[in-house]
Structure formats: C-alpha cells, structure tokens
Design a protein around this motif. Structure first.
Motif, short mmCIF file in Angstrom:
data_model
loop_
_atom_site.label_atom_id
_atom_site.label_comp_id
_atom_site.label_asym_id
_atom_site.label_seq_id
_atom_site.Cartn_x
_atom_site.Cartn_y
_atom_site.Cartn_z
N SER A 51 0.85 -1.19 0.00
CA SER A 51 0.00 0.00 0.00
C SER A 51 0.89 1.24 0.00
CB SER A 51 -0.91 0.02 1.24
OG SER A 51 -1.79 -1.08 1.23
N ILE A 52 0.51 2.22 -0.83
CA ILE A 52 1.25 3.49 -0.91
C ILE A 52 0.25 4.62 -0.71
CG2 ILE A 52 2.74 4.95 -2.33
CD1 ILE A 52 3.45 2.48 -3.96
N THR A 53 0.55 5.51 0.23
CA THR A 53 -0.34 6.64 0.50
C THR A 53 0.48 7.93 0.62
OG1 THR A 53 -0.22 6.45 2.91
CG2 THR A 53 -1.92 5.16 1.80
N ASN A 54 -0.26 9.02 0.67
CA ASN A 54 0.26 10.38 0.86
C ASN A 54 0.36 11.11 -0.46
OD1 ASN A 54 0.43 11.82 3.16
ND2 ASN A 54 2.59 11.49 3.55
N SER A 55 0.95 12.30 -0.43
CA SER A 55 0.88 13.22 -1.57
C SER A 55 1.87 12.88 -2.68
CB SER A 55 1.13 14.66 -1.08
OG SER A 55 1.26 15.53 -2.17
N LEU A 56 1.33 12.59 -3.87
CA LEU A 56 2.16 12.37 -5.05
C LEU A 56 2.91 13.65 -5.42
CD1 LEU A 56 2.89 10.39 -7.40
CD2 LEU A 56 0.99 11.42 -8.67
N GLN A 57 2.26 14.79 -5.23
CA GLN A 57 2.90 16.06 -5.55
C GLN A 57 4.09 16.33 -4.64
OE1 GLN A 57 0.38 19.55 -5.45
NE2 GLN A 57 1.97 20.86 -6.32
N LYS A 58 3.93 16.06 -3.34
CA LYS A 58 5.06 16.24 -2.42
C LYS A 58 6.19 15.27 -2.73
CE LYS A 58 2.60 18.13 1.61
NZ LYS A 58 2.24 17.90 3.03
N PHE A 59 5.84 14.06 -3.15
CA PHE A 59 6.84 13.07 -3.55
C PHE A 59 7.69 13.60 -4.71
CE2 PHE A 59 7.56 9.72 -6.80
CZ PHE A 59 8.54 8.99 -6.15
#
Length: 249
Positions: free
Chosen positions: A14-22
């Motif tokens: 599972s992968i979560t959180n902001s793609l933009q921040k990544f």
C-alpha cells in the motif's frame, strides 16, 4: 520514501500520501498534467513490479490560488446539506472542510499550514482547495470518472474530468449572500430563516415531506437569484484559471 508512506502486508503493498510532495517536495504550487504524468512514471520506476496496474482506492484532487483565507472560508455555509467543520492547529482555525462518507472537501490557509509544519514562510497568501475521495465516489455515480488503476491517472481525459469536477464542487458550496431584506416579502424571509437552518430543515424533511419538498424548491430558487459578491467571483475566476492552466500544461 520522499513523503510517501509504504506498507507491506503479506504480498500486498500500500502506498499513500501526496504524489505532488513526492515529486515536487511541496503542494503549495500548481500540479499540472505533465507533472502528474512524470511523477507517476517516476514512482513506477522505483519498483521492480508493475505499479501501473495497481488499484487506486482513494484520490485527492487539489489546487492553490492567491487569496485571503478569512475572506473566503467565512462565507462557506453548506455543501449538499453538510455543515462545515473547522480545521484547527491547537486554537488556530485555518480552514474548513465538509466531511461525508466517501469524500472530504477542504479549503484552508496553505501559507499558515506550511509555516506551522516546516517553518517556511511563503511570499504570499495562498489557499489550497481540494477534494479527497474514494475511487468509488467517482466510479459509481451517474457521470462517472473511470479511476480503477494507477495508469488511469495519466489519462489526459481523466485528469481533465477530475479537474473540472473540482471546479464544480466549489460552485456547489452554498455561500453567504448579501441580502437586501427590504426587497423581500415576509414569506421569502421566512423561507430563508427556515431552510437556512439545518436542524429545522431536517425536522421538516423527516416529519412533513410534502411541505419540505415544495418549499425547499422555492428556497433554492430564491437564493439562486441573489447576486454573487465581487470577491466570490474573483475566487471562482482564480480557481478556473488555475485549473485550466494545470489541464493544458
């Protein structure tokens, strides 16, 4: 991994959180289609397995505009009969959201949040507006937006649909109006008082459905006729311009 959170349970990742921040190290700037495309391919390149077929369970769509938060959020009253709740940091109220089972709509002072979390001072006042929702919120409705796997998010048409849906969400937020009561009849003022109060409106809906249905239509027609404030028009225009910039860049 560069802002993303990863969990491995058995054979499921599972992968979560902001793609933009990544990809950009922040989400206080616009995130265009070309950047989203690059970010997803950059993410896929980190893994040996094929992430392009990974199931998307939740997606957050958002953008930022230059605006003053106090003048924006104070006018937000309801979204589809959902009353706003405050976003707080200790005693500081820095935004509002509308929480439902399948989605959460947020509007908040991004300048304040960035300063509070990282100590970074942005050069101008920035508001972030976003809708975080389960994929089924988009997939299972009448005008569906097909979001099932990660590769769907690099589809230009899907990106455009999500972006324009965010703009429509903003237009559906009921906002305070400047009302000239001297131009209204007593019955119109009573309509505003009754159906502007969520508790009373719910009571009528539960116990007097026929009256509720008839009068609520009259109420909606009445408030639709009230003019938008100049500031409201400016906020919408900024959102519209930013969204179209992200679609076409």
């Amino acid at each position: 991994m560069n802002n993303l959170k990863l969990w491995l349970r058995g054979s499921e990742l599972s992968i979560t959180n902001s793609l933009q921040k990544f990809y950009c190290n922040n989400n206080h700037s616009p995130f265009s289609y070309s950047q989203v495309n690059e970010a997803i391919h950059y993410l896929i390149a980190h893994f040996d397995c094929d992430l392009s077929a990974a199931e998307v369970k939740k997606v957050a769509v958002g953008t930022v505009i230059d605006a003053f938060p106090e003048d924006t959020f104070n006018s937000w009253e309801q979204f589809k009969n959902i009353n706003p709740s405050f976003m707080k940091n200790k005693t500081k109220i820095y935004g509002v959201n509308f929480k439902a089972t399948n989605y959460n709509i947020k509007g908040y002072d991004k300048t304040y949040q960035v300063k509070a979390e990282s100590g970074l001072t942005l050069p101008k006042s920035v508001i972030r507006f976003e809708c975080e929702a389960y994929a089924k919120y988009y997939n299972q409705r009448k005008n569906s937006i097909p979001i099932y796997k990660l590769s769907d998010l690099v589809d230009k048409n899907v990106f455009k649909q999500l972006s324009l849906d965010l703009l429509e969400v903003y237009t559906l937020i009921k906002k305070n109006k400047v009302i000239d009561f001297g131009k209204l009849s007593p019955s119109e003022i009573k309509l505003l008082a009754t159906y502007g109060n969520s508790e009373i409106s719910l009571g009528l809906k539960q116990h007097h459905k026929h009256t509720y249905k008839k009068e609520r239509q009259q109420y909606l027609k009445l408030i639709k006729g009230f003019p938008e404030t100049k500031y409201e028009k400016e906020v919408f225009k900024k959102l519209e311009d930013q969204i179209h910039f992200c679609i076409n860049t």
